[in-house]
Design an enzyme around this catalytic site. Structure first.
Site, PDB file in Angstrom:
ATOM      1  N   HIS A 139       0.784  -1.038   0.225  1.00  8.67           N
ATOM      2  CA  HIS A 139      -0.307  -0.336  -0.333  1.00  8.67           C
ATOM      3  C   HIS A 139       1.142   1.388  -0.212  1.00  8.67           C
ATOM      4  O   HIS A 139       1.573   1.668   0.268  1.00  8.67           O
ATOM      5  CB  HIS A 139      -1.138   0.722   1.641  1.00  8.67           C
ATOM      6  CG  HIS A 139      -2.102   1.208   1.274  1.00  8.67           C
ATOM      7  ND1 HIS A 139      -1.311   2.725   1.888  1.00  8.67           N
ATOM      8  CD2 HIS A 139      -3.025   1.172   1.103  1.00  8.67           C
ATOM      9  CE1 HIS A 139      -2.006   3.281   2.134  1.00  8.67           C
ATOM     10  NE2 HIS A 139      -3.558   2.292   1.328  1.00  8.67           N
TER      11      HIS A 139
ATOM     12  N   VAL B 212       1.487   3.840   1.942  1.00  3.49           N
ATOM     13  CA  VAL B 212       1.977   4.455   3.202  1.00  3.49           C
ATOM     14  C   VAL B 212       2.729   3.459   3.651  1.00  3.49           C
ATOM     15  O   VAL B 212       3.405   3.580   4.576  1.00  3.49           O
ATOM     16  CB  VAL B 212       1.017   4.404   3.891  1.00  3.49           C
ATOM     17  CG1 VAL B 212       0.305   3.468   5.081  1.00  3.49           C
ATOM     18  CG2 VAL B 212       0.975   5.896   4.378  1.00  3.49           C
ATOM     19  N   LYS B 213       3.218   1.909   3.303  1.00  5.89           N
ATOM     20  CA  LYS B 213       4.157   1.372   3.204  1.00  5.89           C
ATOM     21  C   LYS B 213       5.547   1.532   2.707  1.00  5.89           C
ATOM     22  O   LYS B 213       5.535   2.283   1.793  1.00  5.89           O
ATOM     23  CB  LYS B 213       3.695  -0.071   2.861  1.00  5.89           C
ATOM     24  CG  LYS B 213       2.087  -0.513   3.786  1.00  5.89           C
ATOM     25  CD  LYS B 213       2.140  -0.316   5.248  1.00  5.89           C
ATOM     26  CE  LYS B 213       0.481  -0.596   5.485  1.00  5.89           C
ATOM     27  NZ  LYS B 213      -0.174  -1.591   5.406  1.00  5.89           N
ATOM     28  N   HIS B 214       6.317   0.549   2.934  1.00  3.27           N
ATOM     29  CA  HIS B 214       8.488   0.659   2.809  1.00  3.27           C
ATOM     30  C   HIS B 214       8.319   1.237   1.047  1.00  3.27           C
ATOM     31  O   HIS B 214       8.760   2.009   0.384  1.00  3.27           O
ATOM     32  CB  HIS B 214       8.894  -0.491   3.211  1.00  3.27           C
ATOM     33  CG  HIS B 214       9.126  -0.239   4.617  1.00  3.27           C
ATOM     34  ND1 HIS B 214       7.829  -0.233   4.976  1.00  3.27           N
ATOM     35  CD2 HIS B 214      10.017   0.493   5.432  1.00  3.27           C
ATOM     36  CE1 HIS B 214       8.977  -0.677   6.446  1.00  3.27           C
ATOM     37  NE2 HIS B 214      10.006   0.369   6.767  1.00  3.27           N
TER      38      HIS B 214
END
Ligand SMILES: *Cc1c(COP(=O)(O)O)cnc(C)c1O
Length: 377
Positions: free
Chosen positions: A177, A179-181
């Site tokens: 997603h 917002v993840k790394h």
């Protein structure tokens, strides 16, 4: 507004996606296999299975572990709802475990008391990007004959006693997603050392069918068999092309996240109102989130007070999470209630996530620190 998280899309990412769009394969093609190969090399697992979300990754992992109707799955209550929901998808019951107050990670001392004859698996969530106590959890899983599954949606690139996250648990789920790394828009991956789990998950992501379109094309056959119920959880080649260029930058981005965390750590040494989460020994943190705890539960300088004031000043703070057992769905359907996980219930009233992403500038960090100083007074 300085957001709490933000993706980084650069020219090489865009070029890779465009190249894929001009190729013959938009899904089930060579980019999927290459992304899986590069991902498993990155985390040091034998197999990697790409799917179209982190939630799908958890669903696949739980399915592979044989979780089904009537089974129980032990999950920490401090996590995103999907960790528990994926058990419900399979007709199983999530059993919520309390966390350690300093780290908000599943408390191994409280896990064993929750094991029943119906328990199938323990799920570890590497909250904020810090690995759980895997040795303690493994000892319980082995003693009780349970699968150890990791929800590592926060912790790609982290290590536990020198071992890379993705290679420690029996099955490990990741999310891509934005917002993840690293991101593929939406996306996920499961890693494992088990050939059997690998085969089950490949089938599950493709309707429960034993071969995929490309395999049949290679073998020059149209015949296929559906042997169990499954889903369409496939990740496209377009997304995998993006995932591959993103993965190449992951090491560099991880170092940036750790640098930012160090600056925050330094700042909070001289601040009595806000305390960062406790760091454990023998781990390298991946800092998906930088979480601080407010010292007061109500009124001035409480979490909700600071949330409002910081948002009003353009600092995109956020809260991760409401303990999952307190959501109305679980209270109504699974009879969970206040008091079941007292540590999580208290600590989650204090937590605030500060902006953390690799492209945050020194100027923005200074602004965040100055603004915190100002609103706390
Ligand atoms: C993001 C996340 C998920 C779900 O991932 P999606 O890709 O959004 O489906 C699951 N568990 C945790 C801990 C997460 O942070």
């Amino acid at each position: 507004m300085i957001p709490y998280g933000r993706q980084s899309i650069e020219d090489d990412d865009i070029e890779a996606v465009v190249r894929c769009l001009k190729s013959p394969w938009l899904t089930t093609g060579p980019e999927v296999a290459s992304f899986e190969d590069e991902f498993k090399a990155f985390v040091g697992s034998k197999f990697a299975v790409a799917v179209n979300s982190g939630t799908a990754a958890l669903h696949c992992a739980y399915y592979a572990a044989g979780i089904g109707p009537g089974d129980e799955v032990i999950v920490p209550t401090v996590t995103f709802a999907a960790t528990a929901n994926a058990a419900v998808f399979l007709g199983a019951t999530p059993v919520f475990c309390d966390v350690q107050p300093g780290t908000l990670l599943i408390d191994p001392l409280k896990v064993e008391a929750l094991v029943s004859p119906k328990t199938k698996a323990i799920v570890a969530v590497d909250y904020a990007g810090q690995p759980c106590d895997y040795d303690a959890l493994r000892a319980i899983a082995d003693r009780q004959g349970l699968a150890l599954i990791a929800d590592s949606c926060h912790s790609i690139g982290a290590t536990y006693k020198g071992r890379s996250i993705g290679s420690v648990a029996d099955l490990t789920a990741f999310s891509f997603h934005p917002v993840k790394h690293l991101t593929t828009g939406e996306g996920g991956m499961i890693t494992t050392h088990s050939e059997r789990y690998n085969a089950k998950m490949r089938q599950f992501r493709n309707h429960g069918i034993t071969s995929d379109h490309r395999e049949r094309e290679t073998k020059n056959t149209w015949r296929y068999e559906m042997v169990d119920i499954g889903f369409n959880y496939r990740l496209t080649d377009i997304q995998c092309a993006l995932g591959r260029t993103q993965l190449r930058k992951q090491k560099k981005w991880l170092l940036k996240r750790r640098e930012i965390a160090k600056k925050y750590d330094e700042f909070f040494k001289s601040n009595k109102q806000l305390t960062p989460l406790v760091l454990t020994a023998h781990v390298e943190h991946a800092y998906h989130l930088y979480v601080v705890k407010c010292s007061r539960l109500v009124g001035e300088n409480s979490r909700d007070d600071l949330f409002q004031k910081l948002r009003a000043e353009g600092i995109g703070v956020n809260v991760h999470y409401i303990p999952v057992h307190l959501h109305p769905f679980y209270k109504n359907q699974f009879k969970t209630k206040e008091g079941m996980c007292p540590v999580a219930e208290e600590e989650c009233q204090k937590i605030l996530s500060l902006p953390m992403y690799p492209t945050i500038t020194d100027n923005e960090i200074s602004t965040i620190q100055a603004t915190i100083g100002k609103v706390i007074g």
